[in-house]
Design an enzyme around this catalytic site. Structure first.
Site, mmCIF file in Angstrom:
data_model
loop_
_atom_site.group_PDB
_atom_site.id
_atom_site.type_symbol
_atom_site.label_atom_id
_atom_site.label_comp_id
_atom_site.label_asym_id
_atom_site.label_seq_id
_atom_site.Cartn_x
_atom_site.Cartn_y
_atom_site.Cartn_z
ATOM 1 N N GLY A 1 -2.939 4.869 -3.488
ATOM 2 C CA GLY A 1 -2.941 3.629 -4.425
ATOM 3 C C GLY A 1 -2.280 3.789 -5.550
ATOM 4 C CE1 TYR B 1 0.267 1.977 4.020
ATOM 5 C CE2 TYR B 1 0.765 0.024 4.543
ATOM 6 C CZ TYR B 1 0.801 1.191 4.865
ATOM 7 O OH TYR B 1 1.568 1.397 6.042
ATOM 8 C CB CYS B 2 1.284 4.326 -1.723
ATOM 9 S SG CYS B 2 0.091 4.395 -2.696
ATOM 10 N NE ARG B 3 -1.100 11.803 0.047
ATOM 11 C CZ ARG B 3 -1.962 12.438 -0.465
ATOM 12 N NH1 ARG B 3 -1.985 11.857 -1.643
ATOM 13 N NH2 ARG B 3 -2.772 13.562 -0.252
ATOM 14 C CE1 TYR C 1 -1.704 5.727 8.214
ATOM 15 C CE2 TYR C 1 -1.261 7.881 7.520
ATOM 16 C CZ TYR C 1 -1.474 6.776 8.433
ATOM 17 O OH TYR C 1 -1.397 7.058 9.812
#
Length: 164
Positions: free
Chosen positions: A129, A125-127, A154
């Site tokens: 997508g 995952y990231c901030r 996130y």
């Protein structure tokens, strides 16, 4: 006849004259179709199937069961400002190198168990997508055929946790 400008042109290039005569990027000074700064917007993206993604509910259950190898592909400063519980930080720029390491080096470097290529519990995952989808494509290219990503990132996690 009026033809609307492509979206990438509007995102990348500021128009000083009219949009019909401005054909270079004012940021990079390269001809518009070849602007390197926003080249990733024109990259073909592979279709994401429902088996490639994890929902908030699924991820929450996997975390509570201890059945997830969760990797955050944001930069270390973003990770230090908050992360999903149990996540390990491996920035997007180092994903290919990290998952190509020998198992013992990976585990010593990242202080977590290295997932196997057939591991269905590998989630990135990231901030929001975008980077996690890029990481997913890298992982699939390395043979991690069952890797998945959390497309809400996130920000989505925090919104769900706060009930927003």
């Amino acid at each position: 006849m009026f033809r609307p400008l492509p979206l990438v042109f509007l995102l990348c290039c500021s128009v000083r004259t009219s949009p019909w005569t401005h054909r270079y990027c004012s940021v990079t000074r390269s001809p518009f179709p070849f602007c390197q700064r926003y080249l990733h917007l024109r990259e073909p993206s592979r279709q994401v199937s429902s088996t490639d993604t994890v929902t908030y509910e699924e991820l929450k259950q996997m975390i509570s069961d201890g059945a997830v190898k969760l990797f955050d592909v944001r930069e270390p400063d973003e990770f230090s400002n908050g992360s999903i519980p149990t996540a390990t930080n491996i920035p997007l720029g180092t994903v290919q190198e990290a998952f190509s390491l020998p198992v013992d080096v990976f585990e010593e470097t990242y202080k977590t168990e290295m997932p196997t290529k057939a591991d269905g519990s590998l989630v990135v995952y990231c901030r929001s997508g975008t980077r996690s989808l890029k990481a997913l494509n890298i992982l699939k290219g390395l043979g991690y055929s069952r890797a998945r990503h959390y497309p809400d990132g996130y920000l989505g996690w925090v919104a769900h946790e706060l009930g927003i």
